[in-house]
Design an enzyme around this catalytic site. Structure first.
Site, PDB file in Angstrom:
ATOM      1  CB  SER A 198      43.061  15.334  49.204  1.00 23.86           C
ATOM      2  OG  SER A 198      43.761  15.875  48.257  1.00 23.86           O
ATOM      3  CG  ASP A 219      48.247  15.191  45.415  1.00 24.55           C
ATOM      4  OD1 ASP A 219      48.107  16.686  45.325  1.00 24.55           O
ATOM      5  OD2 ASP A 219      48.512  14.467  46.940  1.00 24.55           O
TER       6      ASP A 219
HETATM    7 MG   LIG Z   1      43.408  11.586  47.307  1.00 23.95          MG
HETATM    8 ZN   LIG Z   2      48.714  16.887  47.783  1.00 21.22          ZN
END
Ligand SMILES: [Mg+2]
Ligand SMILES: [Zn+2]
Length: 426
Positions: free
Chosen positions: A86, A268
Site C-alpha cells: 500500500s 485489505d
Molecule cells: Mg491502507
Molecule cells: Zn495488505
C-alpha cells in the site's frame, strides 16, 4: 492506457487541481477542477466489488460512475517486481512517481516527492484525510508525510501533524500519545496536546465529531485501526460515510476549494484474513462513503470524484472450489469479524456453538471440528491460524475462493465523475 494509468492519473490530478491544466494529457479542454475527492479501497479488487454488489442485492454507487477504467499497480521495486504494497501504490497515487514497497512518498533514491495534498495546500485549498485504519498507516501517510519506511509510524505522526492538514479522521491514537497515556510513543511527546496548541479540535467519539462546526479537526476514534463495519458500535464510532460527510462539510467552506482522500482501509485486512463477510461489509461501507462524495459532486459540478484501489488482496474469487455458484446468504449471516470478534470467543470446547452463533454455519463435519480444535491448540505457535482456518470454513460454504494470504498483482478498478473525469483515460 493501462500500464501507465496510475502515473497519468496522479499527474493529471495534481495538474488539474493546481490549475496547470495546459500541461495535463487532456484530450479536450476540461473545465477546471475546484475540489477533488479521491477514494481508495485498500485491497479492493473486482472480486471484492462483485461480492459486495451481490450481497447488497442492488447496484453499488460506484457502478453508476460514467467513466470506468482499470489501473495496473506494480511498484518500482526489483525485489518485489509485480506486486505492490500500500505504501508504494499510495506513493504512486499521491505523487505520480512509482517507488519501492514500504516507501512513503519518497522515490527510489529515498528523496521526498511532492504530494497532491501539498500541491493543493500551495494552491490555497483546504485538505483532509479520512480512513478506517490508523491515520499513520501507509495509505493516508503517503499524502502528508515522507519517510523511507512505512513502519516508522511515530515519526510519520509528527510529520503528518506538521503538514497542517485541516481534517484528519481515523484510528491510531496510540501513536499520538506516550505510554503514560496508554499510548505507544517512546519519546514522551503528547501529539494531541501539540495538535490542540496548533489550533486543532481533538475528538474521539461520534458525538464529539458531530459537534465540530469549524476549524481544524483531529479525530482519532480508536487506539489502533477502527472497527470492521461488521463489528462497529454505531453509537460511539462514526462510519466511513459519516466521517466523509463531516470532512466535506468542513472543507467545502474554503473558497479556494479542497482536496480530500477517503480510504476504506480494512477491506485489505479482511482479505488478508480470508474473512469474506468482513471484506464484503467493509466494501459496502466504503461504497456508502462514495455515495456521500457523489452526492456532493452532483450539487457542486466543479468537483471531481475518483474512486480506485491501491491493489487487490487475497485473490478473492466470486465462485470457487470448482463450483459455478456463489452463496451470498452465507455471508449475510455473519455477526462479527473473525480477527476482532470471533477468534477471541473460540475455544476447543465451543467450536460448534460459536460458529453457529456468529457465522450461521451449523453443518461442520467431525473432521472440520477436529482441525479447528487443533488450530486452537496451536495458537501460541500460530496466533492467526485458527481464525484463518475458521474463516476458510465460511468461504468454502459461501463459495468464495482465495489464492494468497497477501496482495496480488491484478489490475484494479478506476471510476471517475465530474469535470475532467475523462481526461486521464485516453
Ligand atoms: Mg491502507
Ligand atoms: Zn495488505
Amino acid at each position: 492506457m493501462r500500464s501507465k494509468f496510475s502515473f497519468i492519473l496522479a499527474l493529471f490530478l495534481v495538474l488539474s487541481l493546481v490549475g496547470l491544466g495546459a500541461g495535463a494529457p487532456a484530450a479536450e479542454a476540461a473545465k477546471p477542477v475546484k475540489n477533488l475527492i479521491l477514494l481508495i479501497g485498500d485491497g479492493m479488487g473486482f472480486g471484492q466489488l462483485t461480492a459486495a454488489r451481490i450481497v447488497k442485492g442492488e447496484s453499488l454507487y460506484m457502478d453508476g460512475f460514467p467513466v470506468v477504467g482499470t489501473a495496473s499497480t506494480y511498484p518500482n521495486d526489483p525485489q518485489e517486481k509485480w506486486v505492490t504494497d500500500s505504501a508504494a501504490a499510495g506513493t504512486a497515487l499521491a505523487t505520480g512517481v512509482k517507488s519501492y514497497n514500504a516507501a512513503i512518498s519518497v522515490d527510489v533514491n529515498r528523496k521526498p516527492v511532492k504530494t497532491i495534498l501539498e500541491a493543493a495546500q500551495e494552491a490555497g485549498k483546504a485538505t483532509g484525510l479520512v480512513t478506517t485504519t490508523r491515520i499513520t498507516h501507509a495509505t493516508p501517510a503517503v499524502f502528508a508525510a515522507h519517510h523511507v519506511n512505512r513502519d516508522a509510524e511515530q515519526e510519520i505522526a509528527v510529520d503528518m501533524l506538521n503538514h497542517n492538514v485541516d481534517v484528519l479522521l481515523g484510528g491510531g491514537k496510540g501513536y499520538f500519545v506516550p505510554a503514560a497515556q496508554k499510548g505507544k510513543r517512546t519519546d514522551g511527546r503528547d501529539l494531541i496536546a501539540e495538535a490542540r496548541s496548533k489550533g486543532y479540535t481533538f475528538v474521539e467519539t461520534k458525538d464529539e465529531l458531530n459537534k465540530v462546526t469549524g476549524g481544524k479537526v483531529l479525530g482519532l476514534f480508536k487506539s489502533s485501526h477502527l472497527s470492521y463495519e461488521l463489528d462497529r458500535d454505531p453509537a460511539r464510532e462514526p462510519s466511513l460515510a459519516e466521517m466523509t460527510r463531516k470532512a466535506i462539510e468542513l472543507l467545502s467552506r474554503d473558497p479556494d476549494g479542497f482536496f480530500l482522500m477517503v480510504e476504506g482501509g480494512r477491506i485489505d485486512h479482511a482479505s488478508h484474513a480470508h474473512d469474506a463477510a468482513a471484506a464484503v461489509y467493509d466494501t459496502l461501507a466504503f461504497d456508502e462513503a462514495v455515495g456521500v462524495a457523489l452526492d456532493f459532486a452532483l450539487r457542486n459540478p466543479d468537483t471531481l470524484v475518483v474512486v480506485t484501489a491501491d491493489h487487490e488482496t487475497g485473490g478473492l474469487s466470486v465462485g470457487g472450489y470448482g463450483q459455478y455458484n456463489f452463496k451470498p446468504e452465507v455471508l449475510k449471516a455473519a455477526k462479527g469479524s473473525f480477527e476482532d470478534v470471533i477468534a477471541a470467543k473460540l475455544t476447543e470446547s465451543n467450536v460448534k456453538e460459536v460458529m453457529a452463533q456468529y457465522t450461521g454455519v451449523t453443518d461442520l463435519s467431525a473432521e472440520e471440528v477436529k482441525a479447528l480444535q487443533e488450530a486452537l491448540r496451536n495458537k501460541a505457535k500460530d496466533p492467526y491460524g485458527a481464525a484463518n482456518f475458521a474463516a476458510e470454513l465460511v468461504s468454502k460454504r459461501a463459495l468464495v475462493g482465495w489464492t494468497s494470504s497477501g496482495h496480488t498483482g491484478a489490475d484494479v478498478p478506476v471510476f471517475a465523475f465530474g469535470p475532467a473525469a475523462n481526461s486521464g483515460v485516453t
